[in-house]
Write a protein that holds these residues in place. Structure first.
Motif, PDB file in Angstrom:
ATOM      1  N   TYR A 199      85.711  62.827  32.387  1.00  0.00           N
ATOM      2  CA  TYR A 199      86.446  62.763  33.636  1.00  0.00           C
ATOM      3  C   TYR A 199      87.143  61.418  33.780  1.00  0.00           C
ATOM      4  N   THR A 200      88.291  61.423  34.459  1.00  0.00           N
ATOM      5  CA  THR A 200      88.927  60.173  34.860  1.00  0.00           C
ATOM      6  C   THR A 200      88.322  59.757  36.208  1.00  0.00           C
ATOM      7  N   TRP A 256      80.815  52.059  41.009  1.00  0.00           N
ATOM      8  CA  TRP A 256      79.737  52.575  40.159  1.00  0.00           C
ATOM      9  C   TRP A 256      79.914  52.083  38.724  1.00  0.00           C
ATOM     10  N   ILE A 257      81.159  52.002  38.261  1.00  0.00           N
ATOM     11  CA  ILE A 257      81.425  51.511  36.902  1.00  0.00           C
ATOM     12  C   ILE A 257      81.008  50.045  36.790  1.00  0.00           C
ATOM     13  N   HIS A 258      81.339  49.239  37.809  1.00  0.00           N
ATOM     14  CA  HIS A 258      80.928  47.829  37.798  1.00  0.00           C
ATOM     15  C   HIS A 258      79.412  47.691  37.910  1.00  0.00           C
ATOM     16  N   ALA A 259      78.753  48.677  38.537  1.00  0.00           N
ATOM     17  CA  ALA A 259      77.296  48.638  38.704  1.00  0.00           C
ATOM     18  C   ALA A 259      76.552  49.143  37.475  1.00  0.00           C
ATOM     19  N   GLY A 260      77.273  49.714  36.486  1.00  0.00           N
ATOM     20  CA  GLY A 260      76.596  50.114  35.261  1.00  0.00           C
ATOM     21  C   GLY A 260      76.867  51.521  34.778  1.00  0.00           C
ATOM     22  N   LEU A 261      77.748  52.264  35.413  1.00  0.00           N
ATOM     23  CA  LEU A 261      78.113  53.591  34.916  1.00  0.00           C
ATOM     24  C   LEU A 261      78.886  53.428  33.610  1.00  0.00           C
ATOM     25  N   PRO A 262      78.365  53.978  32.491  1.00  0.00           N
ATOM     26  CA  PRO A 262      79.030  53.754  31.197  1.00  0.00           C
ATOM     27  C   PRO A 262      80.354  54.510  31.059  1.00  0.00           C
ATOM     28  N   LEU A 263      81.280  53.898  30.350  1.00  0.00           N
ATOM     29  CA  LEU A 263      82.589  54.481  30.057  1.00  0.00           C
ATOM     30  C   LEU A 263      82.632  54.939  28.605  1.00  0.00           C
ATOM     31  N   ASP A 286      76.763  61.171  31.267  1.00  0.00           N
ATOM     32  CA  ASP A 286      76.479  59.844  31.813  1.00  0.00           C
ATOM     33  C   ASP A 286      76.611  59.820  33.334  1.00  0.00           C
ATOM     34  N   LEU A 287      77.622  60.525  33.856  1.00  0.00           N
ATOM     35  CA  LEU A 287      77.814  60.572  35.302  1.00  0.00           C
ATOM     36  C   LEU A 287      76.658  61.292  35.987  1.00  0.00           C
ATOM     37  N   ARG A 288      76.205  62.407  35.410  1.00  0.00           N
ATOM     38  CA  ARG A 288      75.093  63.151  36.004  1.00  0.00           C
ATOM     39  C   ARG A 288      73.809  62.322  35.992  1.00  0.00           C
ATOM     40  N   ILE A 289      73.548  61.624  34.880  1.00  0.00           N
ATOM     41  CA  ILE A 289      72.356  60.766  34.792  1.00  0.00           C
ATOM     42  C   ILE A 289      72.445  59.638  35.816  1.00  0.00           C
ATOM     43  N   HIS A 290      73.625  59.042  35.951  1.00  0.00           N
ATOM     44  CA  HIS A 290      73.813  57.963  36.920  1.00  0.00           C
ATOM     45  C   HIS A 290      73.546  58.446  38.351  1.00  0.00           C
TER      46      HIS A 290
END
Length: 161
Positions: free
Chosen positions: A16-17, A35-42, A55-59
């Motif tokens: 997803y974008t 969330w990306i700055h807090a640790g959501l992996p890209l 990764d989004l679901r785990i986050h």
């Protein structure tokens, strides 16, 4: 404590974008960037920023787990105090629900805020004793059918023995 986002809306085998995530979860794109700055992996650092569905679901599941507050059996979560508190014995009621459950309802001793909690029906006596309530004494010479006991925490009147 923030809003609970439904992780099952995210498909695990998709990427997803930031905009797509914000549309799926109905949040602002800036929230997803936080969330990306807090640790959501890209997936990688190139534009457009892509996020794996797994990764989004785990986050989201970790975020939901971090927002939960564990309560003991005799405690209820007070939303005003924002922590688990013992309810006042005078305001405590147990309402029978299906499948062996009971709704524990009462007021916080510190702020007076109303709170509810579902407990197992077999734990009601233990909770009542832990909070310092006196259990009703069964006296055979009294006929109490159809009458509520004055010192009993049960909200319903039972017509059977």
């Amino acid at each position: 404590m923030g809003k609970n986002y439904n992780p099952s809306r995210v498909k695990i085998n998709r990427s997803y974008t930031v905009i797509e995530v914000s549309e799926i979860l109905e949040v602002h794109p800036k929230t997803v960037r936080n969330w990306i700055h807090a640790g959501l992996p890209l997936v990688d650092e190139k534009r457009p920023l892509l996020i794996d569905g797994v990764d989004l679901r785990i986050h989201l599941k970790r975020k939901r787990k971090a927002d939960m507050y564990p309560c003991k059996a005799h405690e209820m979560y007070c939303f005003k105090c924002r922590e688990p508190k013992s309810p006042c014995v005078e305001s405590l009621q147990f309402i029978a629900k299906p499948a062996g459950m009971a709704q524990m309802s009462g007021h916080c001793c510190e702020c007076g805020c109303h709170a509810n909690k579902y407990v197992s029906w077999r734990d009601v006596n233990q909770i009542w004793v832990e909070l310092g309530g006196k259990l009703p004494i069964a006296e055979k010479h009294l006929i109490l059918m159809g009458q509520a006991l004055l010192n009993c925490p049960l909200a319903e009147v039972f017509d059977h023995e």
